[in-house]
Motif scaffolding. Structure first.
Motif, PDB file in Angstrom:
ATOM      1  N   LEU A  55       0.827  -1.212   0.000  1.00 51.62           N
ATOM      2  CA  LEU A  55       0.000   0.000   0.000  1.00 51.62           C
ATOM      3  C   LEU A  55       0.860   1.261   0.000  1.00 51.62           C
ATOM      4  O   LEU A  55       0.542   2.242  -0.677  1.00 51.62           O
ATOM      5  CB  LEU A  55      -0.942  -0.005   1.200  1.00 51.62           C
ATOM      6  N   ARG A  56       1.936   1.238   0.748  1.00 55.21           N
ATOM      7  CA  ARG A  56       2.852   2.389   0.734  1.00 55.21           C
ATOM      8  C   ARG A  56       3.460   2.589  -0.639  1.00 55.21           C
ATOM      9  O   ARG A  56       3.624   3.716  -1.103  1.00 55.21           O
ATOM     10  CB  ARG A  56       3.961   2.187   1.767  1.00 55.21           C
ATOM     11  N   ASN A  57       3.805   1.491  -1.306  1.00 59.80           N
ATOM     12  CA  ASN A  57       4.366   1.595  -2.649  1.00 59.80           C
ATOM     13  C   ASN A  57       3.369   2.189  -3.630  1.00 59.80           C
ATOM     14  O   ASN A  57       3.724   3.009  -4.466  1.00 59.80           O
ATOM     15  CB  ASN A  57       4.847   0.229  -3.146  1.00 59.80           C
ATOM     16  N   VAL A  58       2.104   1.771  -3.530  1.00 62.06           N
ATOM     17  CA  VAL A  58       1.069   2.330  -4.407  1.00 62.06           C
ATOM     18  C   VAL A  58       0.940   3.826  -4.164  1.00 62.06           C
ATOM     19  O   VAL A  58       0.902   4.619  -5.103  1.00 62.06           O
ATOM     20  CB  VAL A  58      -0.293   1.626  -4.189  1.00 62.06           C
ATOM     21  N   ALA A  59       0.885   4.218  -2.895  1.00 66.75           N
ATOM     22  CA  ALA A  59       0.765   5.637  -2.570  1.00 66.75           C
ATOM     23  C   ALA A  59       1.943   6.420  -3.137  1.00 66.75           C
ATOM     24  O   ALA A  59       1.773   7.519  -3.670  1.00 66.75           O
ATOM     25  CB  ALA A  59       0.687   5.818  -1.052  1.00 66.75           C
ATOM     26  N   ARG A  60       3.111   5.857  -3.058  1.00 66.35           N
ATOM     27  CA  ARG A  60       4.320   6.522  -3.547  1.00 66.35           C
ATOM     28  C   ARG A  60       4.338   6.580  -5.072  1.00 66.35           C
ATOM     29  O   ARG A  60       4.716   7.582  -5.664  1.00 66.35           O
ATOM     30  CB  ARG A  60       5.545   5.778  -3.029  1.00 66.35           C
ATOM     31  N   GLU A  61       3.930   5.493  -5.721  1.00 68.37           N
ATOM     32  CA  GLU A  61       4.040   5.409  -7.176  1.00 68.37           C
ATOM     33  C   GLU A  61       2.960   6.176  -7.924  1.00 68.37           C
ATOM     34  O   GLU A  61       3.242   6.821  -8.922  1.00 68.37           O
ATOM     35  CB  GLU A  61       4.027   3.943  -7.617  1.00 68.37           C
ATOM     36  N   ILE A  62       1.719   6.082  -7.476  1.00 65.99           N
ATOM     37  CA  ILE A  62       0.647   6.748  -8.223  1.00 65.99           C
ATOM     38  C   ILE A  62       0.101   7.966  -7.515  1.00 65.99           C
ATOM     39  O   ILE A  62      -0.708   8.687  -8.071  1.00 65.99           O
ATOM     40  CB  ILE A  62      -0.508   5.788  -8.567  1.00 65.99           C
ATOM     41  N   GLY A  63       0.522   8.182  -6.297  1.00 65.46           N
ATOM     42  CA  GLY A  63       0.014   9.329  -5.560  1.00 65.46           C
ATOM     43  C   GLY A  63      -1.369   9.050  -5.018  1.00 65.46           C
ATOM     44  O   GLY A  63      -2.047   8.129  -5.444  1.00 65.46           O
ATOM     45  N   GLU A  64      -1.755   9.845  -4.091  1.00 61.09           N
ATOM     46  CA  GLU A  64      -3.061   9.667  -3.473  1.00 61.09           C
ATOM     47  C   GLU A  64      -4.139  10.282  -4.344  1.00 61.09           C
ATOM     48  O   GLU A  64      -3.987  11.377  -4.867  1.00 61.09           O
ATOM     49  CB  GLU A  64      -3.081  10.324  -2.095  1.00 61.09           C
ATOM     50  N   ILE A  65      -5.231   9.569  -4.499  1.00 58.82           N
ATOM     51  CA  ILE A  65      -6.325  10.024  -5.359  1.00 58.82           C
ATOM     52  C   ILE A  65      -6.855  11.376  -4.917  1.00 58.82           C
ATOM     53  O   ILE A  65      -7.015  12.274  -5.720  1.00 58.82           O
ATOM     54  CB  ILE A  65      -7.453   8.972  -5.383  1.00 58.82           C
ATOM     55  N   ASP A  66      -7.104  11.535  -3.628  1.00 55.63           N
ATOM     56  CA  ASP A  66      -7.682  12.798  -3.178  1.00 55.63           C
ATOM     57  C   ASP A  66      -6.716  13.960  -3.371  1.00 55.63           C
ATOM     58  O   ASP A  66      -7.116  15.055  -3.724  1.00 55.63           O
ATOM     59  CB  ASP A  66      -8.173  12.717  -1.730  1.00 55.63           C
ATOM     60  N   GLU A  67      -5.420  13.734  -3.193  1.00 50.72           N
ATOM     61  CA  GLU A  67      -4.436  14.794  -3.398  1.00 50.72           C
ATOM     62  C   GLU A  67      -4.389  15.194  -4.866  1.00 50.72           C
ATOM     63  O   GLU A  67      -4.362  16.367  -5.199  1.00 50.72           O
ATOM     64  CB  GLU A  67      -3.044  14.330  -2.945  1.00 50.72           C
ATOM     65  N   ASN A  68      -4.376  14.205  -5.755  1.00 49.09           N
ATOM     66  CA  ASN A  68      -4.307  14.521  -7.182  1.00 49.09           C
ATOM     67  C   ASN A  68      -5.576  15.198  -7.661  1.00 49.09           C
ATOM     68  O   ASN A  68      -5.531  16.068  -8.511  1.00 49.09           O
ATOM     69  CB  ASN A  68      -4.041  13.252  -7.993  1.00 49.09           C
ATOM     70  N   ARG A  69      -6.714  14.789  -7.135  1.00 49.95           N
ATOM     71  CA  ARG A  69      -7.975  15.406  -7.529  1.00 49.95           C
ATOM     72  C   ARG A  69      -7.928  16.899  -7.219  1.00 49.95           C
ATOM     73  O   ARG A  69      -8.347  17.723  -8.013  1.00 49.95           O
ATOM     74  CB  ARG A  69      -9.142  14.743  -6.805  1.00 49.95           C
ATOM     75  N   LEU A  70      -7.395  17.241  -6.052  1.00 47.94           N
ATOM     76  CA  LEU A  70      -7.280  18.653  -5.696  1.00 47.94           C
ATOM     77  C   LEU A  70      -6.309  19.375  -6.621  1.00 47.94           C
ATOM     78  O   LEU A  70      -6.553  20.498  -7.037  1.00 47.94           O
ATOM     79  CB  LEU A  70      -6.811  18.793  -4.244  1.00 47.94           C
ATOM     80  N   ARG A  71      -5.217  18.745  -6.959  1.00 44.39           N
ATOM     81  CA  ARG A  71      -4.201  19.375  -7.802  1.00 44.39           C
ATOM     82  C   ARG A  71      -4.709  19.613  -9.218  1.00 44.39           C
ATOM     83  O   ARG A  71      -4.320  20.559  -9.866  1.00 44.39           O
ATOM     84  CB  ARG A  71      -2.949  18.525  -7.830  1.00 44.39           C
ATOM     85  N   PHE A  72      -5.548  18.729  -9.724  1.00 43.99           N
ATOM     86  CA  PHE A  72      -6.019  18.851 -11.093  1.00 43.99           C
ATOM     87  C   PHE A  72      -7.403  19.500 -11.185  1.00 43.99           C
ATOM     88  O   PHE A  72      -7.948  19.631 -12.271  1.00 43.99           O
ATOM     89  CB  PHE A  72      -6.053  17.477 -11.766  1.00 43.99           C
TER      90      PHE A  72
END
Length: 124
Positions: A96-113
């Motif tokens: 799970l940590r690797n997924v978070a690191r590799e693709i980023g967190e969905i909620d964080e990216n949603r805010l960024r985009f």
């Protein structure tokens, strides 16, 4: 995951500070799941320790009784199962940590985009 604008001036890299940092992913769903798996791993490890402490001296105190074999077999079976859960939680936590690191967190990216989203005109 890296964005083309990650090194843009004004902190566009998500990590704040200098360029070249990955998007931040603290507190998102993947990180929260990793924390939960880690906590479960710790709890099961503590349970194994308490189980071992609770059984200290039982065999010596019940030496010669035939009834001690069944509880010992049950205990060994449970120790094996709980240890497997503990180990699996550690493996899942790492994944799970690797997924978070590799693709980023969905909620964080949603805010960024979110600035890319434009409302559609219903009259067209």
């Amino acid at each position: 995951m890296r964005l083309a604008s990650a090194d843009a001036p004004g902190g566009g890299n998500g990590g704040g500070g200098g360029g070249g940092e990955d998007l931040a992913h603290s507190g998102g769903p993947w990180s929260k799941a990793a924390v939960a798996a880690g906590e479960l791993r710790i709890t099961t490890a503590e349970g194994l320790g308490r189980m071992a402490a609770a059984h200290e001296g039982v065999e010596a105190g019940a030496a010669g009784l035939s009834a001690t074999a069944a509880p010992a077999a049950v205990r060994a079976s449970w120790e094996k199962r709980v240890a497997a859960v503990r180990d699996e939680c550690g493996s899942v936590q790492s994944a799970l940590r690797n997924v978070a690191r590799e693709i980023g967190e969905i909620d964080e990216n949603r805010l960024r985009f979110s600035y890319l989203a434009t409302p559609r005109d219903a009259s067209k």
